[in-house]
Design an enzyme around this catalytic site. Structure first.
Site, short mmCIF file in Angstrom:
data_model
loop_
_atom_site.label_atom_id
_atom_site.label_comp_id
_atom_site.label_asym_id
_atom_site.label_seq_id
_atom_site.Cartn_x
_atom_site.Cartn_y
_atom_site.Cartn_z
N LYS A 26 35.74 25.31 15.29
CA LYS A 26 36.38 24.89 14.05
C LYS A 26 37.83 24.25 14.26
O LYS A 26 38.73 25.19 14.66
CB LYS A 26 36.44 26.04 13.06
CG LYS A 26 36.92 25.79 11.70
CD LYS A 26 36.94 27.03 10.81
CE LYS A 26 37.36 26.58 9.28
NZ LYS A 26 37.38 27.78 8.51
N LYS A 53 32.81 22.29 13.39
CA LYS A 53 33.58 21.80 11.88
C LYS A 53 34.87 21.22 11.88
O LYS A 53 35.40 21.54 12.79
CB LYS A 53 33.73 23.10 10.83
CG LYS A 53 34.25 22.87 9.41
CD LYS A 53 34.17 24.18 8.83
CE LYS A 53 34.85 23.83 7.44
NZ LYS A 53 35.16 25.15 6.67
#
Length: 330
Positions: free
Chosen positions: A200, A254
């Site tokens: 992320k 992400k």
């Protein structure tokens, strides 16, 4: 031209719809989609989110209605994110541990009404903290890793007890996957999956999401001391390796489109289920282009989702899930 020119015509297999379908190397179906939904307090509530046109916060009863819609469209799973009222937000985010919090009430309602749809729950403290960070802060504003991880274990167990099918730690604390897995095993919840936000990145694409969960106006500073640097790819592989060793069943990258290279490398290196989050900023850019008359929504939605499948994703979290599923069902 000689009779043999050209010996191979790659356009032959593109000449008709049936042939293009037959030769497709990647396939996208509604079952590849996870639909992120934002929960609000109240009953009969639909709160449009200005920075995410077409997306709303829903009260628990309306979340159940969306889950039934997902089931009917063939969407396999929904992901939940709560907008915690301001008076319940604290420095330590204790509301995350409340078995009757907004998230847990939504989980129970969904599993009672639509048990055939999977429920993925976010594990991080930013929807519950008064400062908008994913963890606990020291006096200097640094997010404490180990103290935060202890809170995340409690949060994960709370969600699992409510009926969550997939626990998705999005906080990026070191070691939290192993602690959560051990705690789930100790409580006999051996079939609760962990989908770790393994890679992320600290991204500029998250703004509308923070509006949706009510943390954007609270956040002091940034999240670069715990989310990844966008310059790094090898580090993503190290993060994934650690989370898999600690017991993650699947991993997530992400944001999505700016990190297709990371998705491809993770899939190639580990051959495990990889998911992507087509985040709020990506969704908002598509909708802005459509609103400006610069693009058509339907082909853009399907093309971007196919890009994730082509890169190696097992599935995609996308705010366009319901729309895409309708298109795929035609």
């Amino acid at each position: 031209m000689s009779a043999s020119y050209p010996a191979l015509r790659l356009r032959r297999t593109r000449a008709s719809v049936w042939s293009r379908r037959l030769h497709a190397e990647s396939v996208l179906t509604p079952a590849d989609l996870i639909w992120p939904l934002f929960i609000a307090e109240g009953h009969g509530v639909e709160e449009p989110i200005k920075s995410l046109p077409g997306v709303s916060r829903w009260s628990v009863d309306n979340i159940v209605a969306r889950a039934k819609e997902a089931r009917d469209l063939g969407i396999a799973c929904i992901a939940l994110f709560p907008n915690t009222p301001a008076h319940l937000r604290t420095a330590r985010g204790e509301e995350a541990l409340n078995p009757d919090n907004l998230m847990c009430r939504a989980i129970r309602a969904l599993k009672d009404a639509v048990p055939e749809v999977g429920v993925l729950t976010d594990v991080a403290l930013d929807p519950y903290t008064a400062h908008g960070h994913d963890g606990l802060l020291d006096d200097g504003g640094y997010v404490l890793n180990d103290d935060t991880a202890e809170m995340l274990v409690g949060q994960a167990l709370n969600q699992a007890a409510a009926g969550a099918d997939i626990i998705a730690p999005s906080d990026m604390m070191d070691g939290r996957v192993g602690l959560i897995r051990a705690a789930l095993e100790a409580e006999g919840r051996v079939n609760v999956q962990i989908m770790s936000y393994a890679a992320k990145y600290a991204s500029g694409f998250y703004g509308p999401f923070r509006d949706a969960v009510g943390s954007s106006g609270l956040l002091k500073g940034d999240k670069k001391t715990y989310q990844m640097d966008s310059a790094n790819a090898e580090e993503a592989l190290r993060e994934v390796a650690l989370d898999l060793a600690e017991g993650a069943d699947s991993v997530m990258v992400k944001p999505g489109l700016p990190y297709l290279d990371i998705i491809l490398r993770v899939k190639s290196e580990f051959q495990v289920p990889v998911f992507a989050y087509q985040v709020s900023g990506e969704y908002a850019m598509i909708e802005a282009a459509v609103a400006a008359g610069a693009a058509e929504r339907d082909p853009m939605v399907l093309e971007t989702l196919m890009a994730f499948k082509r890169a190696g994703c097992s599935g995609v979290l996308t705010y366009h899930a319901a729309h895409a599923a309708r298109l795929l069902g035609k």
